[in-house]
Scaffold this active site. Structure first.
Site: not given
Ligand code: FRU
Length: 596
Positions: A143, A146, A170, A264, A315
């Site tokens: 998977w 980001d 995920w 992030d 995010e």
């Molecule tokens: C965005 C997010 C971020 C986080 C990551 C976790 O898609 O939710 O905020 O760091 O993915 O995988």
């Protein structure tokens, strides 16, 4: 005879005894089921990989790796109960079989994973997916969400990314890693940063510490990421070998908060104040911190209350300074990804244009929401740090949290958008951001087919777009409206799967309808029509980048962009133009195979 019977009985007894203690056994490993869903797996021989069978609809089992009686890592794997969808490799080459024990929780003793595990020295990464893009980045298996930590150094573009090596859904967030010299061909490298006692490794960024402000070494690549543990905190790691290995900073975490969503971090150097700036997402706001040395951070300000879209959590921020096309001006842009709350549901990227003085970002048009991309599959967009030639190059994750875990691939899930160069332009009294495909993509074109101008009086059909169509191509269009209210073109295949793009010249919109584009039923929120505002022009210019499972439309040199996934059974190789309420003229149409 007697002797043989004795031997036989003896063997039977032994087998029964073993059946009581060991209920499944491969040639070189065995499992002991205890009680309450706990099993212990021990290897009898060394091997490079223990292949773990995954069934996507199974619950996640917790696997603790114990080495010399100490837990060294924990991962969650959907171990197969009824059927095996695919295998994921658990690397065990660095442990001796005697020292290693897998303590697995939450799998029934009758699950088929116990029979299907395999100890091997190879893991086949060859592509098995017909929808795998040809020129967009995808992980070899597992998977991806980001893009993370993008940084340029010594001729290499680094791409790190949110990665689950133990399944194509995920979970178990690591930073995967790849490098490229041209932003197009990527070399896959081993996982860069793996979970630890502070948590799994969520999104973040990297910088090159040219002046050794942190004291890790001149030119160190310093990574910032969110440690997603019981709470979210910000941690750092550094690399002295161009990203090949990272050492986590022993004083982690370096930034903390009492907020639940706090993540992030995107770090950059602010020349006028001679400080590092960190911007990070904090609930529905962005917080800005500064630091002289990358380690000690001071809170400066927050941005976001009452500004832009707030239909979900904010995010993956970014803060960049961009030139305004055709002027000497430069302005700051705050990129803000939001999920849910995008214009077509789920995830999307909004941005704000304004000023930043090293302490505070001020939005110059606080009453407006500006979207960076008008498709449904453009998220977690951030830019490369230290890019050459003053370029600002962005990359998005080409999916949407509405259905990212369910798209019809299994060996891997999710691709990135093509890299895009960003700049600002002025239009109708305001400043907007444009994104154009990075120039490196031009090298993928073959010599192309150039169709002369043709008039569309009601309908015009292009029966064969390309002689040999692998599903990766580009179409450049220049269309002159001659009184039509609506100009459409439909990309379709012999199976009748189609994507319809329409300029509505009454409403002044460009839309893309993927409701009949191929496989769409895996999620209710996938079959949609997305739509972007368009400004009236003499001629409408459009570039369409098509790959096996995506279409990216760039209108008027990136003044509007639309990114959408599609999953056709076969490439769309026909195109039908339609004009309603008048006619139009396609002034030029160039079609290129994009060969990788
Ligand atoms: C965005 C997010 C971020 C986080 C990551 C976790 O898609 O939710 O905020 O760091 O993915 O995988």
């Amino acid at each position: 005879m007697k002797q043989q019977l004795g031997k036989f009985l003896g063997l039977c007894l032994l087998a029964c005894a073993m059946a009581l203690t060991v209920y499944a056994e491969g040639v070189n490993w065995s499992v002991r089921y205890l009680h309450n869903g706990q099993s212990l797996v021990r290897l009898h021989q060394s091997g490079k990989y223990l292949l773990l069978p995954v069934e996507e609809k199974a619950r996640e089992a917790q696997i603790n790796l114990l080495v010399d009686n100490h837990t060294v890592s924990t991962m969650n794997v959907r171990l197969a109960v009824e059927k095996v969808d695919y295998f994921v490799p658990f690397e065990c080459a660095s442990y001796t079989p005697q020292s290693m024990l897998l303590d697995i929780r939450g799998v029934d003793e009758k699950a088929i994973c116990w029979k299907e595990m395999k100890l091997t020295d190879t893991f086949d990464k060859q592509n098995t997916e017909k929808h795998r893009p040809l020129y967009h980045f995808t992980p070899e298996y597992g998977w991806m969400n980001d893009p993370n930590g993008m940084v340029y150094k010594d001729g290499e573009y680094h791409l790190f990314y949110q990665y689950n090596p133990y399944g194509s859904m995920w979970g178990n967030m690591h930073w995967g890693h790849a490098v490229s010299k041209d932003l197009i061909s990527w070399q896959h490298l081993p996982v860069a940063i793996a979970p630890d006692g502070l948590g799994t490794i969520f999104s973040g960024s990297c910088v090159v510490d040219k002046n050794n402000t942190a004291g890790f070494g001149k030119g160190a690549i310093v990574a910032f990421y969110t440690s997603a543990g019981h709470n979210q905190t910000q941690s750092m790691a550094y690399s002295l070998d161009n990203g090949r290995t990272f050492k986590k900073y022993s004083g982690n975490p370096v930034v903390m908060s009492d907020l639940r969503d706090f993540r992030d971090p995107k770090v950059s150097w602010h020349e006028p104040t001679q400080k590092w700036i960190m911007i990070l997402a904090a609930g529905q706001e962005m917080q800005i911190y500064s630091s002289p040395n990358l380690i000690d951070w001071t809170y400066e300000s927050s941005f976001g209350k009452g500004q832009g879209a707030h239909g979900g959590v904010w995010e993956c921020p970014d803060l960049v300074q961009l030139p305004v096309k055709g002027t000497e001006k430069k302005k700051w842009v705050l990129i803000c990804n939001i999920n849910p709350g995008g214009p077509f549901g789920g995830s999307a990227t909004q941005y704000f244009v304004g000023q930043f003085d090293g302490h505070r970002f001020v939005n110059e048009s606080p009453d407006k929401t500006k979207w960076m991309d008008w498709g449904k599959d453009h998220y977690a967009t951030v830019t490369w740090s230290n890019a050459p030639d003053n370029r600002t190059i962005a990359l998005a994750w080409m999916s949407n949290w509405d259905y990212a875990n369910n798209v019809p691939t299994t060996q891997y899930r999710s691709a990135n958008s093509v890299p895009r160069d960003l700049f600002l332009y002025e239009s109708q009294g305001d400043t907007y951001m444009a994104s154009v495909p990075s120039k490196e993509l031009l090298a993928l074109r073959d010599k192309g087919i150039k169709k002369g101008s043709f008039k569309v009086n009601k309908e015009y059909e292009v029966k064969n777009l390309l002689k040999k169509n692998e599903g990766a191509y580009e179409i450049e269009l220049v269309i002159k409206n001659e009184g039509a209210q609506e100009i459409s073109f439909c990309l379709y295949n012999a199976k009748g799967e189609e994507v319809v793009c329409t300029y509505n010249l009454d409403a002044m919109t460009f839309s893309m309808d993927r409701t009949r584009s191929g496989q769409v039923s895996f999620s209710k929120s996938f079959p949609v029509v997305t739509s972007a505002p368009v400004v009236q022009q003499d001629t409408y210019k459009l570039r369409l980048l098509v790959d096996k499972s995506s279409i990216e439309a760039f209108g008027e040199e990136g003044q509007f962009v639309m990114t959408n996934l599609v999953f056709p059974e076969e490439p769309y190789n026909r195109m039908k133009f339609t004009a309603k309420g008048g006619s139009c003229r396609v002034m030029s149409m160039n079609i290129y195979n994009l060969n990788h």
